[in-house]
Design a protein around this motif. Structure first.
Motif, mmCIF file in Angstrom:
data_model
loop_
_atom_site.group_PDB
_atom_site.id
_atom_site.type_symbol
_atom_site.label_atom_id
_atom_site.label_comp_id
_atom_site.label_asym_id
_atom_site.label_seq_id
_atom_site.Cartn_x
_atom_site.Cartn_y
_atom_site.Cartn_z
ATOM 1 N N GLU A 92 -1.354 29.043 23.330
ATOM 2 C CA GLU A 92 -0.002 29.108 22.776
ATOM 3 C C GLU A 92 0.124 28.270 21.504
ATOM 4 O O GLU A 92 0.761 28.684 20.532
ATOM 5 N N ILE A 93 -0.483 27.080 21.498
ATOM 6 C CA ILE A 93 -0.388 26.211 20.328
ATOM 7 C C ILE A 93 -1.179 26.799 19.162
ATOM 8 O O ILE A 93 -0.760 26.696 18.001
ATOM 9 N N ARG A 94 -2.298 27.436 19.424
ATOM 10 C CA ARG A 94 -3.052 28.092 18.347
ATOM 11 C C ARG A 94 -2.247 29.241 17.741
ATOM 12 O O ARG A 94 -2.269 29.448 16.519
ATOM 13 N N ALA A 95 -1.542 29.994 18.581
ATOM 14 C CA ALA A 95 -0.711 31.079 18.075
ATOM 15 C C ALA A 95 0.449 30.520 17.245
ATOM 16 O O ALA A 95 0.768 31.027 16.162
ATOM 17 N N LEU A 96 1.089 29.467 17.752
ATOM 18 C CA LEU A 96 2.144 28.780 16.996
ATOM 19 C C LEU A 96 1.619 28.319 15.640
ATOM 20 O O LEU A 96 2.312 28.431 14.612
ATOM 21 N N SER A 97 0.400 27.790 15.620
ATOM 22 C CA SER A 97 -0.193 27.261 14.387
ATOM 23 C C SER A 97 -0.298 28.336 13.314
ATOM 24 O O SER A 97 0.002 28.094 12.133
ATOM 25 N N ALA A 98 -0.730 29.530 13.702
ATOM 26 C CA ALA A 98 -0.876 30.616 12.730
ATOM 27 C C ALA A 98 0.471 30.985 12.120
ATOM 28 O O ALA A 98 0.584 31.192 10.901
ATOM 29 N N ILE A 99 1.499 31.062 12.937
ATOM 30 C CA ILE A 99 2.833 31.390 12.431
ATOM 31 C C ILE A 99 3.332 30.296 11.490
ATOM 32 O O ILE A 99 3.893 30.569 10.422
ATOM 33 N N ASP A 100 3.102 29.043 11.854
ATOM 34 C CA ASP A 100 3.554 27.935 11.013
ATOM 35 C C ASP A 100 2.855 27.953 9.655
ATOM 36 O O ASP A 100 3.499 27.748 8.619
ATOM 37 N N ILE A 101 1.554 28.207 9.635
ATOM 38 C CA ILE A 101 0.822 28.260 8.369
ATOM 39 C C ILE A 101 1.347 29.397 7.496
ATOM 40 O O ILE A 101 1.536 29.239 6.280
ATOM 41 N N ALA A 102 1.626 30.554 8.102
ATOM 42 C CA ALA A 102 2.192 31.673 7.354
ATOM 43 C C ALA A 102 3.570 31.320 6.797
ATOM 44 O O ALA A 102 3.936 31.751 5.691
ATOM 45 N N LEU A 103 4.339 30.525 7.532
ATOM 46 C CA LEU A 103 5.646 30.085 7.040
ATOM 47 C C LEU A 103 5.501 29.171 5.822
ATOM 48 O O LEU A 103 6.303 29.252 4.879
ATOM 49 N N TRP A 104 4.518 28.299 5.837
ATOM 50 C CA TRP A 104 4.286 27.445 4.665
ATOM 51 C C TRP A 104 3.880 28.288 3.456
ATOM 52 O O TRP A 104 4.308 28.015 2.336
ATOM 53 N N ASP A 105 3.043 29.304 3.680
ATOM 54 C CA ASP A 105 2.695 30.215 2.584
ATOM 55 C C ASP A 105 3.951 30.898 2.049
ATOM 56 O O ASP A 105 4.153 30.996 0.831
ATOM 57 N N LEU A 106 4.800 31.359 2.958
ATOM 58 C CA LEU A 106 6.045 32.027 2.567
ATOM 59 C C LEU A 106 6.949 31.075 1.789
ATOM 60 O O LEU A 106 7.518 31.451 0.744
#
Length: 354
Positions: A92-106
């Protein structure tokens, strides 16, 4: 601006020509993962990471649809605490991490700034090293030496090799051979991938201390804080660990046990850039440096964001295979040069995602 969709796509890059092994794991194929966050303004955030389509396109997506993507802390806490009981590690934390990184890119694209500047901004060039020296069927010590020399020819000034799969005696000979091959001026690191007990790790470390080892990575299992502290206290080689640790609370325990010299929090594992910043605050308040595990296109932004960022891991084999999907940051004289373009600065060949 509102989030309208979240997607994870995985691209099969094919089989490795030869399966490689570290001390505890074997990999035979290569996969490229891309997490995307879409908005009603037409901007899209991306992250070259992501594990579970079921999680990312399921409950995590449902938690953030309709949210303003600039409310980063709000979204992170929603993703973390949106379960019946918050997860403290794992999938779950790895999945959260991917979304968070994409948010920083956005957010970088919204603000027209690269992520490393949004994270703090310390420099735009960071030292890179090769994560190499894996085991393979039929691979001789001479083959290992030639591999490491080849990396030096690519412009790298630092290399890392695997230990822990063979006997201690055999692996000591491998480390000596690599030091002989690359010479005294190249930075050399060793990575046991949590293969040893503390007693074994200390024995090995004492045998290679004279070879000027820059760091000794994951000598014992990630949660054996007492064992890692014992290794650290017994040796003069700095201990690097943390790639398999999650969230600020896990790193607090690791650091409070005085079990680490170099903190290897990986944004793609530990909770994204949002959590990495909090882990970095813990590390730097204890006078520790950070060297993120994992791919350089993510880690370089973290390292470039603060003066205590040490270096960035890269994988030439993955760079070659993945280059047909995504550009990898250039290596110049042993340094990654970060792009000035907004967000992560990644260029994707979208034909692979049709």
């Amino acid at each position: 601006m509102k989030i309208t969709d979240v997607k994870l796509t995985k691209i099969d890059l094919g089989s490795r020509p030869v399966a490689w092994h570290d001390a505890t794991f074997t990999e035979t194929s290569l996969t490229f993962s891309l997490t995307q966050i879409f908005t009603d303004d037409g901007l899209t955030g991306i992250a070259p990471s992501g594990n579970s389509q079921e999680l990312i396109e399921g409950p995590l997506k449902d938690m953030i649809i309709g949210e303003d993507p600039m409310y980063m802390e709000k979204i992170w806490n929603k993703l973390y605490s949106g379960w019946c009981h918050p997860a403290s590690s794992g999938w779950e934390i790895r999945a959260l991490s991917a979304i968070d990184i994409a948010l920083w890119d956005l957010n970088g694209k919204i603000l027209n700034q690269p992520v490393y500047k949004l994270l703090g901004g310390d420099r735009d060039r960071v030292p890179a090293y090769v994560g190499g020296g894996y085991y393979a069927e039929g691979k001789s010590i001479q083959d290992l030496q030639e591999e490491m020399v080849e990396y030096i020819g690519m412009g790298y000034k630092a290399v890392k090799m695997k230990i822990g799969r063979l006997s201690i005696t055999e692996d000591i000979e491998r480390v000596k051979a690599v030091r002989d091959a690359v010479g005294p001026d190249i930075t050399l690191m060793i990575d046991a991938n949590h293969a040893y007990t503390s007693a074994q790790a200390i024995l090995f470390g004492r045998k290679v201390e004279e070879l000027d080892i820059f760091w000794y990575e994951e000598p014992v299992p990630a949660t054996d804080y007492e064992g890692c502290a014992a290794v650290k206290n017994a040796l003069d080689i700095p201990i690097a660990t943390g790639e398999n640790e999650y969230l600020r609370w896990g790193f607090k325990d690791l650091i409070n046990h005085r079990a680490v010299d170099i903190v290897q929090a990986d944004p793609a594992i530990c909770g994204g850039f949002t959590e990495w910043k909090k882990i970095a605050a813990l590390a730097t308040s204890n006078n520790l440096k950070l060297a993120p595990h994992g791919g350089g296109n993510i880690g370089a932004h973290a390292v470039a964001s603060l003066p205590e960022g040490l270096n960035v891991e890269t994988y030439p084999g993955l760079r070659a295979a993945g280059a047909k999907v995504m550009n990898f940051f250039e290596i110049e004289d042993g340094y990654i040069v970060l792009p000035k373009s907004p967000g992560l600065g990644l260029e994707i060949d979208w034909d692979f995602f049709k």
